[in-house]
Motif scaffolding. Structure first.
Motif, PDB file in Angstrom:
ATOM      1  N   LEU A   1      17.882  35.967  -3.708  1.00 17.32           N
ATOM      2  CA  LEU A   1      17.610  35.094  -4.847  1.00 17.32           C
ATOM      3  C   LEU A   1      18.331  33.766  -4.623  1.00 17.32           C
ATOM      4  N   TYR A   2      17.539  32.695  -4.446  1.00 17.99           N
ATOM      5  CA  TYR A   2      18.118  31.391  -4.151  1.00 17.99           C
ATOM      6  C   TYR A   2      18.301  30.514  -5.386  1.00 17.99           C
ATOM      7  N   ARG A   3      17.293  30.459  -6.231  1.00 16.99           N
ATOM      8  CA  ARG A   3      17.357  29.610  -7.426  1.00 16.99           C
ATOM      9  C   ARG A   3      16.596  30.281  -8.550  1.00 16.99           C
ATOM     10  N   ILE A   4      16.989  29.988  -9.787  1.00 15.79           N
ATOM     11  CA  ILE A   4      16.194  30.321 -10.959  1.00 15.79           C
ATOM     12  C   ILE A   4      16.078  29.022 -11.740  1.00 15.79           C
ATOM     13  N   VAL A   5      14.834  28.595 -11.934  1.00 15.30           N
ATOM     14  CA  VAL A   5      14.603  27.266 -12.505  1.00 15.30           C
ATOM     15  C   VAL A   5      13.527  27.322 -13.583  1.00 15.30           C
ATOM     16  N   PRO A   6      13.559  26.331 -14.489  1.00 18.30           N
ATOM     17  CA  PRO A   6      12.455  26.228 -15.450  1.00 18.30           C
ATOM     18  C   PRO A   6      11.132  26.040 -14.706  1.00 18.30           C
ATOM     19  N   ARG A   7      10.089  26.539 -15.302  1.00 14.42           N
ATOM     20  CA  ARG A   7       8.756  26.537 -14.679  1.00 14.42           C
ATOM     21  C   ARG A   7       8.390  25.176 -14.088  1.00 14.42           C
ATOM     22  N   GLN A   8       8.632  24.101 -14.822  1.00 13.49           N
ATOM     23  CA  GLN A   8       8.221  22.774 -14.371  1.00 13.49           C
ATOM     24  C   GLN A   8       9.032  22.263 -13.169  1.00 13.49           C
ATOM     25  N   GLU A   9      10.136  22.925 -12.837  1.00 16.21           N
ATOM     26  CA  GLU A   9      10.955  22.513 -11.695  1.00 16.21           C
ATOM     27  C   GLU A   9      10.735  23.383 -10.457  1.00 16.21           C
ATOM     28  N   THR A  10       9.732  24.242 -10.501  1.00 25.10           N
ATOM     29  CA  THR A  10       9.511  25.200  -9.411  1.00 25.10           C
ATOM     30  C   THR A  10       9.260  24.521  -8.072  1.00 25.10           C
ATOM     31  N   ILE A  11       8.350  23.567  -8.024  1.00 22.47           N
ATOM     32  CA  ILE A  11       7.987  22.947  -6.745  1.00 22.47           C
ATOM     33  C   ILE A  11       9.155  22.180  -6.132  1.00 22.47           C
ATOM     34  N   PRO A  12       9.839  21.297  -6.885  1.00 30.92           N
ATOM     35  CA  PRO A  12      10.985  20.608  -6.260  1.00 30.92           C
ATOM     36  C   PRO A  12      12.100  21.576  -5.830  1.00 30.92           C
ATOM     37  N   ALA A  13      12.345  22.612  -6.617  1.00 33.38           N
ATOM     38  CA  ALA A  13      13.389  23.587  -6.252  1.00 33.38           C
ATOM     39  C   ALA A  13      12.988  24.359  -5.000  1.00 33.38           C
ATOM     40  N   PHE A  14      11.732  24.768  -4.931  1.00 38.75           N
ATOM     41  CA  PHE A  14      11.233  25.475  -3.751  1.00 38.75           C
ATOM     42  C   PHE A  14      11.400  24.600  -2.513  1.00 38.75           C
ATOM     43  N   ASN A  15      10.959  23.343  -2.605  1.00 41.00           N
ATOM     44  CA  ASN A  15      11.037  22.430  -1.462  1.00 41.00           C
ATOM     45  C   ASN A  15      12.481  22.190  -1.026  1.00 41.00           C
ATOM     46  N   ALA A  16      13.388  22.094  -1.992  1.00 41.80           N
ATOM     47  CA  ALA A  16      14.806  21.898  -1.667  1.00 41.80           C
ATOM     48  C   ALA A  16      15.376  23.119  -0.945  1.00 41.80           C
ATOM     49  N   VAL A  17      15.040  24.306  -1.409  1.00 44.14           N
ATOM     50  CA  VAL A  17      15.525  25.538  -0.765  1.00 44.14           C
ATOM     51  C   VAL A  17      14.917  25.670   0.625  1.00 44.14           C
ATOM     52  N   ALA A  18      13.625  25.380   0.758  1.00 42.30           N
ATOM     53  CA  ALA A  18      12.976  25.464   2.075  1.00 42.30           C
ATOM     54  C   ALA A  18      13.637  24.515   3.062  1.00 42.30           C
ATOM     55  N   THR A  19      13.952  23.315   2.619  1.00 39.90           N
ATOM     56  CA  THR A  19      14.630  22.351   3.488  1.00 39.90           C
ATOM     57  C   THR A  19      16.034  22.833   3.837  1.00 39.90           C
ATOM     58  N   LEU A  20      16.719  23.405   2.877  1.00 44.66           N
ATOM     59  CA  LEU A  20      18.059  23.936   3.110  1.00 44.66           C
ATOM     60  C   LEU A  20      18.022  25.060   4.163  1.00 44.66           C
ATOM     61  N   ILE A  21      17.040  25.936   4.063  1.00 41.55           N
ATOM     62  CA  ILE A  21      16.945  27.074   4.971  1.00 41.55           C
ATOM     63  C   ILE A  21      16.397  26.684   6.348  1.00 41.55           C
ATOM     64  N   TYR A  22      15.294  25.944   6.341  1.00 49.67           N
ATOM     65  CA  TYR A  22      14.563  25.681   7.586  1.00 49.67           C
ATOM     66  C   TYR A  22      14.833  24.310   8.192  1.00 49.67           C
ATOM     67  N   GLY A  23      15.498  23.436   7.482  1.00 50.71           N
ATOM     68  CA  GLY A  23      15.749  22.089   7.987  1.00 50.71           C
ATOM     69  C   GLY A  23      14.624  21.151   7.601  1.00 50.71           C
ATOM     70  N   LYS A  24      14.712  19.946   8.081  1.00 44.53           N
ATOM     71  CA  LYS A  24      13.692  18.933   7.759  1.00 44.53           C
ATOM     72  C   LYS A  24      12.497  19.075   8.678  1.00 44.53           C
ATOM     73  N   SER A  25      11.334  18.670   8.166  1.00 38.06           N
ATOM     74  CA  SER A  25      10.115  18.766   9.001  1.00 38.06           C
ATOM     75  C   SER A  25       9.987  17.614   9.948  1.00 38.06           C
TER      76      SER A  25
END
Length: 119
Positions: free
Chosen positions: A95-119
């Motif tokens: 479990l990485y983040r729990i966020v309000p529904r409207q913040e799902t996409i930015p939170a997901f993208n931030a976690v993905a960048t944190l885990i996988y690095g920048k594209s």
């Protein structure tokens, strides 16, 4: 009969920090939803994990990522990874983040960048 004996939840500090701002009623709903996810994982029949097209996974093919969003209540989504641990025959749900529904996409993208690095 369950295929797996164990489902392990790993909880990050980011998730803990986010959960402080959630009401007790919402926390109960989140807990129920995560328990349901664990039950589905034991049977290898998980439903409800999703990624939207705006959710970006850098550096690796999208299908190789185990990072997803999961609806835990009408108001909240959890950003998590869902992995097989074949050595110990268990599922690991981080479990990485729990966020309000409207913040799902930015939170997901931030976690993905944190885990996988920048594209």
């Amino acid at each position: 009969m369950c295929k797996r004996k164990n489902v392990v939840f790993e909880i990050t500090q980011l998730y803990n920090n986010d959960s402080v701002n959630i009401s007790s009623k919402e926390k109960e709903e989140v807990s129920t939803s995560l328990n349901y996810l664990a039950d589905m994982a034991k049977e290898d029949k998980v439903k409800g994990l999703y990624r939207l097209k705006d959710m970006v996974i850098p550096c690796i093919p999208r299908y190789d990522s185990t990072l997803y969003a999961y609806k835990v209540s009408d108001n909240y989504r959890v950003i998590l990874s869902y992995d097989d641990d074949m050595i110990y025959d268990r599922k690991i749900i981080s479990l990485y983040r729990i966020v309000p529904r409207q913040e799902t996409i930015p939170a997901f993208n931030a976690v993905a960048t944190l885990i996988y690095g920048k594209s």
